[in-house]
Design a protein around this motif. Structure first.
Motif, mmCIF file in Angstrom:
data_model
loop_
_atom_site.group_PDB
_atom_site.id
_atom_site.type_symbol
_atom_site.label_atom_id
_atom_site.label_comp_id
_atom_site.label_asym_id
_atom_site.label_seq_id
_atom_site.Cartn_x
_atom_site.Cartn_y
_atom_site.Cartn_z
ATOM 1 N N LEU A 64 0.843 -1.203 0.000
ATOM 2 C CA LEU A 64 0.000 0.000 0.000
ATOM 3 C C LEU A 64 0.879 1.253 0.000
ATOM 4 O O LEU A 64 0.643 2.183 -0.778
ATOM 5 C CB LEU A 64 -0.910 -0.015 1.233
ATOM 6 C CG LEU A 64 -2.021 1.032 1.217
ATOM 7 C CD1 LEU A 64 -3.023 0.714 0.113
ATOM 8 C CD2 LEU A 64 -2.731 1.094 2.565
ATOM 9 N N PHE A 65 1.911 1.237 0.849
ATOM 10 C CA PHE A 65 2.814 2.395 0.895
ATOM 11 C C PHE A 65 3.419 2.632 -0.478
ATOM 12 O O PHE A 65 3.505 3.764 -0.954
ATOM 13 C CB PHE A 65 3.931 2.185 1.923
ATOM 14 C CG PHE A 65 5.051 3.180 1.771
ATOM 15 C CD1 PHE A 65 4.897 4.475 2.242
ATOM 16 C CD2 PHE A 65 6.251 2.850 1.134
ATOM 17 C CE1 PHE A 65 5.912 5.416 2.087
ATOM 18 C CE2 PHE A 65 7.263 3.785 0.970
ATOM 19 C CZ PHE A 65 7.085 5.064 1.449
ATOM 20 N N HIS A 66 3.831 1.531 -1.120
ATOM 21 C CA HIS A 66 4.480 1.669 -2.420
ATOM 22 C C HIS A 66 3.579 2.406 -3.411
ATOM 23 O O HIS A 66 3.993 3.350 -4.065
ATOM 24 C CB HIS A 66 4.863 0.308 -2.976
ATOM 25 C CG HIS A 66 5.498 0.383 -4.331
ATOM 26 N ND1 HIS A 66 4.775 0.258 -5.489
ATOM 27 C CD2 HIS A 66 6.787 0.598 -4.709
ATOM 28 C CE1 HIS A 66 5.593 0.381 -6.527
ATOM 29 N NE2 HIS A 66 6.820 0.592 -6.089
ATOM 30 N N TRP A 67 2.309 1.976 -3.485
ATOM 31 C CA TRP A 67 1.427 2.568 -4.504
ATOM 32 C C TRP A 67 0.950 3.956 -4.107
ATOM 33 O O TRP A 67 0.754 4.814 -4.974
ATOM 34 C CB TRP A 67 0.266 1.626 -4.827
ATOM 35 C CG TRP A 67 0.798 0.389 -5.479
ATOM 36 C CD1 TRP A 67 0.812 -0.872 -4.990
ATOM 37 C CD2 TRP A 67 1.482 0.329 -6.751
ATOM 38 N NE1 TRP A 67 1.447 -1.732 -5.862
ATOM 39 C CE2 TRP A 67 1.868 -1.017 -6.948
ATOM 40 C CE3 TRP A 67 1.824 1.275 -7.723
ATOM 41 C CZ2 TRP A 67 2.562 -1.425 -8.089
ATOM 42 C CZ3 TRP A 67 2.507 0.860 -8.852
ATOM 43 C CH2 TRP A 67 2.866 -0.475 -9.024
ATOM 44 N N VAL A 68 0.767 4.180 -2.799
ATOM 45 C CA VAL A 68 0.425 5.541 -2.351
ATOM 46 C C VAL A 68 1.568 6.489 -2.696
ATOM 47 O O VAL A 68 1.358 7.604 -3.185
ATOM 48 C CB VAL A 68 0.134 5.571 -0.835
ATOM 49 C CG1 VAL A 68 0.104 6.998 -0.307
ATOM 50 C CG2 VAL A 68 -1.201 4.890 -0.548
ATOM 51 N N ALA A 69 2.810 6.029 -2.491
ATOM 52 C CA ALA A 69 3.975 6.846 -2.819
ATOM 53 C C ALA A 69 4.019 7.130 -4.318
ATOM 54 O O ALA A 69 4.287 8.259 -4.737
ATOM 55 C CB ALA A 69 5.255 6.146 -2.364
ATOM 56 N N VAL A 70 3.736 6.105 -5.130
ATOM 57 C CA VAL A 70 3.767 6.292 -6.588
ATOM 58 C C VAL A 70 2.780 7.386 -6.989
ATOM 59 O O VAL A 70 3.142 8.345 -7.678
ATOM 60 C CB VAL A 70 3.412 4.979 -7.316
ATOM 61 C CG1 VAL A 70 3.185 5.229 -8.811
ATOM 62 C CG2 VAL A 70 4.514 3.951 -7.119
ATOM 63 N N ILE A 71 1.526 7.231 -6.536
ATOM 64 C CA ILE A 71 0.476 8.164 -6.967
ATOM 65 C C ILE A 71 0.752 9.566 -6.428
ATOM 66 O O ILE A 71 0.680 10.559 -7.166
ATOM 67 C CB ILE A 71 -0.911 7.658 -6.518
ATOM 68 C CG1 ILE A 71 -1.264 6.369 -7.264
ATOM 69 C CG2 ILE A 71 -1.984 8.716 -6.765
ATOM 70 C CD1 ILE A 71 -2.376 5.564 -6.637
ATOM 71 N N SER A 72 1.101 9.656 -5.129
ATOM 72 C CA SER A 72 1.293 10.989 -4.556
ATOM 73 C C SER A 72 2.525 11.667 -5.144
ATOM 74 O O SER A 72 2.504 12.858 -5.435
ATOM 75 C CB SER A 72 1.378 10.916 -3.029
ATOM 76 O OG SER A 72 2.481 10.146 -2.633
ATOM 77 N N MET A 73 3.597 10.894 -5.358
ATOM 78 C CA MET A 73 4.806 11.519 -5.901
ATOM 79 C C MET A 73 4.593 11.985 -7.334
ATOM 80 O O MET A 73 5.102 13.030 -7.744
ATOM 81 C CB MET A 73 6.001 10.566 -5.811
ATOM 82 C CG MET A 73 6.554 10.478 -4.406
ATOM 83 S SD MET A 73 7.788 9.204 -4.216
ATOM 84 C CE MET A 73 9.254 10.018 -4.802
ATOM 85 N N PHE A 74 3.817 11.199 -8.084
ATOM 86 C CA PHE A 74 3.527 11.625 -9.456
ATOM 87 C C PHE A 74 2.711 12.925 -9.441
ATOM 88 O O PHE A 74 3.038 13.874 -10.162
ATOM 89 C CB PHE A 74 2.763 10.523 -10.199
ATOM 90 C CG PHE A 74 2.528 10.835 -11.643
ATOM 91 C CD1 PHE A 74 3.557 10.714 -12.566
ATOM 92 C CD2 PHE A 74 1.285 11.278 -12.081
ATOM 93 C CE1 PHE A 74 3.351 11.022 -13.899
ATOM 94 C CE2 PHE A 74 1.065 11.586 -13.415
ATOM 95 C CZ PHE A 74 2.108 11.454 -14.330
ATOM 96 N N SER A 75 1.682 12.964 -8.580
ATOM 97 C CA SER A 75 0.869 14.196 -8.490
ATOM 98 C C SER A 75 1.723 15.368 -8.031
ATOM 99 O O SER A 75 1.599 16.483 -8.555
ATOM 100 C CB SER A 75 -0.281 14.023 -7.486
ATOM 101 O OG SER A 75 -0.798 12.740 -7.543
#
Lengths: 355, 236
Positions: free
Chosen positions: B14-25
């Motif tokens: 979950l952390f991995h994908w939250v990081a992906v989405i938030s960092m991209f935004s």
């Protein structure tokens, strides 16, 4: 005091108006205005020594153009300015004697304009054969407070910009044990000097300061936060070139390098020249002149970001960043080729073993 | 004998994908904030383009910040693959694996070391990236605090402003974004390479959490044997 003002043709009404203006600048509650009026009406004239070191007299000019003549007069009447090189009538020995008398009495206010050079024991700025460092420490003895006006006296200003040949510093770097209040700006806005002095006369204390020694009433908010063009910033409407359609419509100057978002000052609300206008109102971005070391920190004035150290002026942060990402991509491509070569070799060896 | 092992627990994934989405935004909105490449037409009252960009940027920053705090907690409570040991190459075994992984990447050896969790090189790069994220967040919240005279944000992060100067913080904030972009490129390539070379489900493991293992504990036995072979004393 009021009688003296009457003689000058300043009515009680005008006097209270002035108290109201200063009260607004200081952001005191309504009942504080009465207190200001009382304090100013009953004040004993504190003596002021105005010292000029490495300056251009721009802050003096700004002060003399205090937006309402009444304001300057009140302050000049209320204060006894015993020494000010630019405007005093006396010269030479008499002038220096006046200063010495004021300092001897003690409890005086010192206003400093200009930076103080420290290299070669301060010989880059001498008045009457004595260095600025000497004169400042002498004047600071027994002073009630020191007000550093302008960015030079506050942080070293222009003279301290790279390469800083004179080792220029602000008052706070040299004076210890006396409260120092910084009123940076290039030049300082006269209303902030007046308000600081009135605050001191009214409450017998200095206003609340921020981490750079600047009073919060004047330097607590960013230019950006009270800017009349802020609506265009939020909407996403930016001037792209001088004189383009956006510029003519008064859009946000952010892309033209405006430093409003990183500069603390009350320029948008108190403005300049009797409230006529201010830089951003006139269509030019803020250059961040109230921030420490602004000649170095806020340049280039017409770009958002400073230059990246060690790179040419043309390569901005984004160009360098894209270069970094491209280098990573090139590394990946190289590795892909290497991996393919490795696999082919492995296959060839396998085939050799099998045959 | 193949065995399916739960390598990445739910909080890690979950952390991995939250990081992906938030960092991209954060990268997209942050780039716009630094260089507004779109201009709204019409009256200022009819659009809120920069306003929304900033709003998304701040919300994504809060999300990433909270996610990082939870991940830090999981370093101490997660399974063996979620812990700091998997990220920091300490101990003879991890160190020898680390150098062999580097040699493999540089084509100095043909054999890819077998590691089920993070390989030590990847683990170290994630540690660096996490520290960079924390640094980027520290700078970002310091810039966020500029709008306040006092209160929580100013006292928690405002001390950075006089320390480095706001323009330097902005410049660093800008440059670090590109460092993340460079990391993303290498990270994507390395994970695809691992998928091809290891054939044990590297890519799908970030969704389902499972990898296949040839035999139970092979990694550990192998590591011990290999460490012994290069004459190092295995720890743990």
């Amino acid at each position: 005091m009021l009688a003296a003002l009457e003689r000058k043709g300043i009515s009680r009404r005008d006097f209270l108006k002035f108290c109201g203006v200063i009260g607004a600048v200081l952001a005191v509650p309504a009942e504080g205005i009465g207190r200001i009026a009382e304090a100013l009406a009953s004040v004993r004239r504190p003596s002021v020594v105005w010292l000029e070191f490495q300056d251009c007299a721009g802050c003096s000019e700004s002060f003399l153009r205090a937006s309402r003549p009444t304001a300057a007069e009140i302050v000049l009447d209320v204060l006894s300015v015993d020494y000010h090189e630019t405007i005093m009538a006396a010269a030479g020995r008499q002038a220096e004697e006046a200063k010495e008398a004021a300092i001897k009495t003690g409890g005086h206010l010192v206003i400093v304009e200009g930076s103080i050079p420290t290299k070669e024991n301060g010989l880059y700025c001498c008045v009457g054969g004595r260095t600025a460092m000497e004169l400042l420490s002498e004047a600071a003895k027994g002073a009630a407070a020191i007000i550093a006006v302008g960015s030079c006296a506050s942080f070293g200003g222009l003279a301290a910009a790279k390469p800083d040949p004179t080792g220029a510093v602000g008052v706070r770097d040299l004076v210890k044990g006396v409260p120092v209040i910084n009123l940076p700006g290039c030049p300082v806005n006269a209303v902030n000097i007046t308000a600081t002095v009135v605050h001191y006369l009214t409450y017998a204390s200095l206003p609340k300061l921020d981490e750079y020694g600047r009073p919060l009433f004047a330097y607590g908010k960013r230019v950006h936060d009270n800017c009349e063009r802020r609506a265009h910033f939020d909407a996403g409407q930016f001037v792209e070139a001088w004189g383009d359609e956006g510029h003519r419509k008064g859009w946000c100057l952010y892309k033209m390098g405006c430093k409003g978002p990183e500069c603390y000052s009350n320029c948008p609300t108190v403005r300049w020249n009797e409230g006529t206008n201010w830089p951003v109102g006139a269509g030019h971005g803020c250059i961040g002149c109230t921030q420490p070391g602004f000649w170095d920190a806020m340049t280039p004035f017409y770009r958002r970001l400073p230059n990246v150290p060690g790179f040419s002026v043309e390569s901005g942060a984004d160009k360098i960043g894209i270069g970094l990402a491209a280098a990573a991509a090139a590394g990946v491509v190289t590795h892909v080729v290497g991996t393919a070569v490795r696999r082919n070799k492995a296959k060839a060896e396998e085939n050799k073993d099998n045959s | 004998m193949q065995k399916r092992v739960l390598v990445w627990e739910a909080p890690v994934r979950l952390f991995h994908w939250v990081a992906v989405i938030s960092m991209f935004s954060l990268a997209v909105t942050g780039y716009y904030i630094g260089f507004p490449f779109l201009t709204a037409s019409g009256e200022a009252s009819s659009s809120y383009l920069m306003g929304w960009m900033r709003a998304v940027h701040f919300v994504a920053a809060f999300v990433l910040g909270i996610a990082c705090l939870i991940r830090l907690y999981w370093f101490f409570t997660g399974n063996e693959y979620a812990r700091f040991r998997d990220w920091i190459p300490v101990g003879g075994v991890r160190r020898s694996l680390f150098w062999r992984q580097v040699k493999y990447y540089l084509f100095l050896t043909r054999k890819r070391p077998e590691v089920l969790g993070h390989n030590p090189v990847a683990g170290l790069s994630y540690l660096i990236v996490l520290l960079l994220i924390l640094g980027q967040g520290l700078i970002g919240f310091a810039l966020y605090a500029e709008a306040y005279q006092d209160g929580f944000w100013r006292s928690a992060f405002g001390w950075l402003l006089p320390l480095f100067g706001n323009q330097n913080l902005r410049l660093t904030h800008h440059l670090l974004m590109w460092v993340f972009a460079a990391f993303l490129i290498v990270h994507l390539y390395m994970s695809v390479l691992a998928e091809i070379e290891e054939r044990n489900g590297t890519l799908t493991s970030m969704f389902g959490g499972y990898k296949t293992e040839e035999q139970p504990d092979a990694y550990r036995d192998l590591a011990y044997r290999e460490a012994a072979a290069v004459g190092e004393k295995p720890e743990d």
